[in-house]
Design a protein around this motif. Structure first.
Motif, PDB file in Angstrom:
ATOM      1  N   PRO A   1       0.810  -1.218   0.000  1.00  0.00           N
ATOM      2  CA  PRO A   1       0.000   0.000   0.000  1.00  0.00           C
ATOM      3  C   PRO A   1       0.847   1.275   0.000  1.00  0.00           C
ATOM      4  O   PRO A   1       1.984   1.277   0.461  1.00  0.00           O
ATOM      5  N   ALA A   2       0.245   2.347  -0.502  1.00  0.00           N
ATOM      6  CA  ALA A   2       0.883   3.658  -0.431  1.00  0.00           C
ATOM      7  C   ALA A   2       1.196   3.963   1.031  1.00  0.00           C
ATOM      8  O   ALA A   2       0.435   3.616   1.921  1.00  0.00           O
ATOM      9  N   GLY A   3       2.306   4.585   1.272  1.00  0.00           N
ATOM     10  CA  GLY A   3       2.710   4.893   2.640  1.00  0.00           C
ATOM     11  C   GLY A   3       3.630   3.848   3.214  1.00  0.00           C
ATOM     12  O   GLY A   3       4.244   4.056   4.255  1.00  0.00           O
ATOM     13  N   GLY A   4       3.735   2.693   2.533  1.00  0.00           N
ATOM     14  CA  GLY A   4       4.638   1.636   2.983  1.00  0.00           C
ATOM     15  C   GLY A   4       4.434   1.291   4.443  1.00  0.00           C
ATOM     16  O   GLY A   4       3.298   1.185   4.908  1.00  0.00           O
ATOM     17  N   PRO A   5       5.520   1.139   5.186  1.00  0.00           N
ATOM     18  CA  PRO A   5       5.400   0.697   6.576  1.00  0.00           C
ATOM     19  C   PRO A   5       4.747   1.728   7.500  1.00  0.00           C
ATOM     20  O   PRO A   5       4.418   1.422   8.629  1.00  0.00           O
TER      21      PRO A   5
ATOM     22  N   LEU B   1      -3.654   1.305   8.398  1.00  0.00           N
ATOM     23  CA  LEU B   1      -4.730   0.467   7.874  1.00  0.00           C
ATOM     24  C   LEU B   1      -5.518  -0.197   8.994  1.00  0.00           C
ATOM     25  O   LEU B   1      -6.197  -1.194   8.779  1.00  0.00           O
ATOM     26  N   SER B   2      -5.446   0.370  10.191  1.00  0.00           N
ATOM     27  CA  SER B   2      -6.077  -0.252  11.358  1.00  0.00           C
ATOM     28  C   SER B   2      -7.584  -0.444  11.185  1.00  0.00           C
ATOM     29  O   SER B   2      -8.147  -1.386  11.739  1.00  0.00           O
ATOM     30  N   ALA B   3      -8.232   0.402  10.416  1.00  0.00           N
ATOM     31  CA  ALA B   3      -9.684   0.276  10.206  1.00  0.00           C
ATOM     32  C   ALA B   3     -10.045  -0.906   9.315  1.00  0.00           C
ATOM     33  O   ALA B   3     -11.224  -1.219   9.168  1.00  0.00           O
ATOM     34  N   GLN B   4      -9.063  -1.564   8.753  1.00  0.00           N
ATOM     35  CA  GLN B   4      -9.333  -2.657   7.819  1.00  0.00           C
ATOM     36  C   GLN B   4      -9.292  -4.037   8.469  1.00  0.00           C
ATOM     37  O   GLN B   4      -9.277  -5.052   7.782  1.00  0.00           O
ATOM     38  N   ALA B   5      -9.289  -4.098   9.766  1.00  0.00           N
ATOM     39  CA  ALA B   5      -9.253  -5.387  10.473  1.00  0.00           C
ATOM     40  C   ALA B   5     -10.385  -6.282   9.971  1.00  0.00           C
ATOM     41  O   ALA B   5     -11.506  -5.828   9.769  1.00  0.00           O
ATOM     42  N   GLY B   6     -10.064  -7.533   9.769  1.00  0.00           N
ATOM     43  CA  GLY B   6     -11.051  -8.505   9.327  1.00  0.00           C
ATOM     44  C   GLY B   6     -11.215  -8.605   7.825  1.00  0.00           C
ATOM     45  O   GLY B   6     -11.947  -9.461   7.348  1.00  0.00           O
TER      46      GLY B   6
END
Length: 164
Positions: A49-53, A57-62
């Motif tokens: 993803p953009a932004g690398g490390p 993306l915490s909202a994408q759990a699951g």
């Protein structure tokens, strides 16, 4: 108005879908996956993803993610890809396609594309079949709840792909 990225609004409403992209296409695919709840899964081919490390993306759990790297990729090494995939809240399934370089995912590459890439180690059709088997198994497991496909992935039973 112009969409914020090329895939905006293309998630299917009638069933689970996945976005997939190679290299920069994975960055664009991730944008769609982040914005479109109808896109269930994300597949990154020699990409992250953009932004690398530093991406949040915490909202994408699951939400499931598959990452596939080429063993001899001269642009995005398997180690670099694995490091950057660590930003996902749930560990993605990550595989390395043996003998595959960065541009083996694509047709009609230019000499300048290939100049900085690693070597292709093996028959391109066979290498692509191995990658396709991994992709198909993941899609079947994630989008169709196919238990046999999930078992193949869990057992590391896909020829030509290692799962570090």
């Amino acid at each position: 108005t112009q969409a914020p990225y090329p895939l905006a609004g293309l998630g299917a409403a009638d069933g689970p879908t996945a976005a997939m992209g190679h290299s920069l296409g994975g960055v664009v695919g991730t944008m769609a996956w982040l914005d479109e709840p109808a896109i269930h899964g994300m597949i990154l081919l020699a990409s992250f993803p953009a932004g690398g490390p530093d991406a949040d993306l915490s909202a994408q759990a699951g939400r499931p993610v598959l990452g596939l790297a080429g063993e001899t990729d001269g642009s995005v090494s398997p180690d670099e890809m694995e490091t950057n995939l660590a930003v996902f809240p749930d560990p993605p399934l990550f595989g390395v396609v043996q003998g595959m370089n960065h541009f083996a995912w694509c047709d009609d590459n230019t000499e300048s594309d290939l100049a900085d890439d690693g070597p292709l180690e093996g028959d391109i059709d066979t290498i692509r079949q191995h990658a396709q088997h991994a992709l198909d198994s993941w899609l079947d497991a994630q989008l169709k709840d196919d238990a046999e496909a999930a078992d193949r992935l869990a057992a590391d039973a896909i020829e030509g792909v290692t799962w570090p």
